[in-house]
Design an enzyme around this catalytic site. Structure first.
Site, short mmCIF file in Angstrom:
data_model
loop_
_atom_site.label_atom_id
_atom_site.label_comp_id
_atom_site.label_asym_id
_atom_site.label_seq_id
_atom_site.Cartn_x
_atom_site.Cartn_y
_atom_site.Cartn_z
N HIS A 1 28.15 46.76 52.89
CA HIS A 1 27.69 45.37 53.02
C HIS A 1 27.92 44.60 51.71
O HIS A 1 27.20 43.63 51.43
CB HIS A 1 26.21 45.31 53.40
CG HIS A 1 25.84 46.21 54.53
ND1 HIS A 1 25.90 45.82 55.84
CD2 HIS A 1 25.45 47.52 54.54
CE1 HIS A 1 25.53 46.85 56.62
NE2 HIS A 1 25.27 47.88 55.84
N LYS B 1 42.47 28.81 34.03
CA LYS B 1 42.63 29.62 35.23
C LYS B 1 43.75 30.63 35.16
O LYS B 1 44.82 30.37 34.64
CB LYS B 1 42.90 28.70 36.45
CG LYS B 1 41.73 27.85 36.87
CD LYS B 1 40.52 28.65 37.37
CE LYS B 1 40.77 29.26 38.73
NZ LYS B 1 40.79 28.25 39.81
N GLU C 1 46.57 37.20 47.01
CA GLU C 1 46.16 36.17 47.97
C GLU C 1 47.25 35.95 49.02
O GLU C 1 46.98 35.79 50.21
CB GLU C 1 45.87 34.86 47.25
CG GLU C 1 44.57 34.89 46.44
CD GLU C 1 44.38 33.64 45.61
OE1 GLU C 1 44.29 32.55 46.19
OE2 GLU C 1 44.35 33.74 44.37
#
Ligand code: ARG
Length: 466
Positions: free
Chosen positions: A166, A293, A300
């Site tokens: 979880h 960044k 991705e």
């Protein structure tokens, strides 16, 4: 005098004799497949050479004609490989383009090549040859990825990290164990691909348009020439079956799903919130507005491209579901999904094998994270069970201990012996070994467990398979 369906390049369409008017430009473009099926050229030539050799073998094609076909095809192959072949929309598809170019080179012998054959069994043969080659490249890519994973796992057979359920800290595992889970997935992917290859590797040629041919063909001869393991045994099925392509895209979807899951983990782990790993700069990009960044673009995109491969699987299933026997033009729509699936897989695997070697692991961050979630709570319960406490009671004892530790901002191992004994008198000072991460790991020492010794054994087994 040209026939009514004479295209602009002056030659009539291969099937023009039956028609009284040519197709319009838009219909020509709509029905042609040359813009994508030119990629089958190598395999089309291979199939044609085997067919011609067989026709000569059974006495249907003369020795001279066969020699002319072989010479012409060798020249065409060279031109195609050099990018000098002029693919023509007027010739509709790769098969008619090559046949027309062959005939232009060698005359009537070129026109005899199509004896006892149809584009229906020809195209089915081409795709199978293409896919067999693609599967072999994909298997090599899978092997490279497994090697990268096993190498990294070996370096981190002892590196402790939180195991999650979880996405909550559950129990300590080693990073090596976590990586080896993905090796298992890729092993199954390779098994699926190899199994699919067995059904890809059967010869449809000889089915002709749908019913077989009146010529005395020798299908086993062609199968041997092309390295097929067997022959499609029903001519109607041979020209219409695309199960093998559906199976391939299904196996491809599962493989991409696995890499997508790993990508999701890499993305999470690289986020400063986790900080477990860093990816090499060459797999990341920056932001045009936010100077700080470093984005994990490659994982991705792997996650994103999984969607297109899943889409190809659904496209092929849908393509086939309403088709009556035997060949229908619908089947021409099989190629782009197949090609794109192969391209996506081969690129993804190649990039992944490299990306995995460029991962920087941050063991301190992993250890800090596993310290934060009472990851050894199960070990404490097991400890009590070994001292005779029923598991459900032990679970309750530990839950209360966790609540106390949590409310005072401590780990279980930070509780004093007297505090622990207040929860259960069965607890003695040997408990602290059980509460350490290393003790927890070492205790799971059975086949498939996360104990470093077991991880090393799994790595050794994997290396033997690779
Ligand atoms: N371009 C066609 C395909 O990809 C080749 C087979 C055409 N056969 C036919 N009868 N029109 O399926």
């Amino acid at each position: 005098m040209s026939t009514p369906s004479t295209p602009p390049d002056g030659s009539p369409a291969a099937w023009s004799g039956r028609f009284s008017e040519p197709v319009s430009e838009i219909v020509k473009r709509y029905t042609a497949s040359i813009s994508f099926d030119y990629r089958l050229a190598e395999f089309d030539i291979q199939g044609s050479l085997a067919h011609a050799a067989m026709l000569h073998h059974v006495g249907v094609l003369s020795k001279d004609d066969l020699a002319a076909i072989q010479r012409g095809m060798a020249e065409l192959r060279t031109e195609i490989r050099a990018g000098q072949f002029n693919w023509s929309l007027d010739k509709e598809d790769v098969h008619l383009n090559i046949e027309a170019a062959l005939t232009a080179k060698i005359g009537d012998a070129g026109k005899r090549l199509h004896t006892g054959r149809s584009r229906n069994d020809q195209v089915a043969t081409d795709i199978r040859l293409y896919l067999r080659d693609a599967i072999d490249r994909i298997l090599a890519g899978l092997n490279a990825c497994q090697t990268s994973l096993v190498d990294l796992a070996e370096q981190h057979a002892d590196t402790v990290m939180p195991g999650f359920t979880h996405l909550q800290v559950a129990q300590p595992v080693t990073f090596g164990h976590h990586l080896m889970a993905y090796v298992e997935m890729l092993v199954r992917d390779a098994e699926r691909m190899a199994d699919c290859r067995r059904r890809v590797n059967r010869l449809p040629l000889g089915a002709a348009a749908l019913a077989g041919t009146s010529f005395p063909i020798d299908r086993a001869f062609v199968a041997r020439e092309l390295g097929f393991d067997g022959i499609c045994e029903n001519s109607l099925d041979a020209v219409s079956d695309r199960d093998f392509a559906i199976e391939f895209t299904a196996a491809a979807s599962i493989l991409m799903m696995h890499l997508s899951r790993l990508s999701e983990e890499l993305i999470l782990w690289m986020s400063p919130r986790f900080g477990f790993i860093d990816l090499a700069d060459r797999f990341c990009t920056g932001s045009s507005i936010m100077p700080q960044k470093k984005n994990p673009d490659v994982p991705e995109l792997v996650r994103g491209k999984t969607g297109r491969v899943n889409g190809h699987l659904v496209a092929l299933l849908t393509l086939m579901k309403g088709q009556p026997l035997a060949y229908n033009k619908d089947n021409q729509e099989d190629k782009e999904p197949i090609f794109d699936t192969v391209d996506t897989l081969t690129d993804t695997l190649a990039i992944y094998a490299d990306m995995l070697t460029g991962i920087t692991v941050k063991p301190d961050a992993m250890r800090a994270a596993v310290m934060q979630g009472f990851a050894t709570a199960t070990d404490l319960a097991d400890y009590l069970v070994k001292k005779g406490v029923p598991f459900r009671d032990a679970h309750e004892v530990v839950a209360r201990a966790v609540r106390t530790a949590d409310s005072s901002g401590r780990d279980l191992a930070d509780l004093a012996l007297a505090e622990l004994q207040a929860f259960s008198p069965m607890i003695t000072d040997d408990v602290y070994h059980v509460l350490t991460l290393e003790g927890s790991l070492a205790a799971r020492d059975h086949l498939g467990g996360t104990a470093p010794a077991q991880v090393r054994a799994a790595i050794a087994r994997a290396r033997k398979r690779l």
